[in-house]
Scaffold this motif. Structure first.
Motif, short mmCIF file in Angstrom:
data_model
loop_
_atom_site.label_atom_id
_atom_site.label_comp_id
_atom_site.label_asym_id
_atom_site.label_seq_id
_atom_site.Cartn_x
_atom_site.Cartn_y
_atom_site.Cartn_z
N LEU A 1 14.21 8.50 2.54
CA LEU A 1 12.88 7.89 2.55
C LEU A 1 12.06 8.39 3.74
O LEU A 1 12.60 8.73 4.79
CB LEU A 1 12.98 6.36 2.62
N ALA A 2 10.75 8.40 3.56
CA ALA A 2 9.85 8.80 4.63
C ALA A 2 9.93 7.82 5.80
O ALA A 2 10.30 6.65 5.62
CB ALA A 2 8.41 8.85 4.11
N GLU A 3 9.60 8.30 6.98
CA GLU A 3 9.62 7.46 8.18
C GLU A 3 8.74 6.23 7.95
O GLU A 3 7.65 6.32 7.39
CB GLU A 3 9.09 8.26 9.37
N GLY A 4 9.24 5.09 8.37
CA GLY A 4 8.51 3.84 8.20
C GLY A 4 8.92 3.05 6.97
O GLY A 4 8.54 1.90 6.81
N PHE A 5 9.69 3.66 6.07
CA PHE A 5 10.18 2.98 4.88
C PHE A 5 11.68 2.78 5.02
O PHE A 5 12.39 3.66 5.51
CB PHE A 5 9.93 3.81 3.61
#
Length: 61
Positions: A50-54
């Motif tokens: 997952l992308a950073e922050g998720f």
């Protein structure tokens, strides 16, 4: 578990999710369509892509 009646293989590693305590089921939908796609995954594996922050958290109910 939605419309899925059995556990799906992990969409990240391809391995079995039988008995996995961190199993998650993800539903994908498209705004312009009624189409739905279900993905199963180990939460740890899903978090790794997952992308950073998720992030995914597993809560036993």
């Amino acid at each position: 578990m939605g419309v899925v009646s059995e556990r799906l293989r992990c969409c990240v590693c391809g391995g079995s999710t039988d008995g996995a305590e961190d199993y998650v089921l993800v539903e994908l939908t498209a705004q312009c369509s009624d189409a739905r796609q279900w993905l199963g995954a180990h939460a740890e594996h899903l978090n790794s892509v997952l992308a950073e922050g998720f992030s995914v958290e597993v809560h036993q109910i």
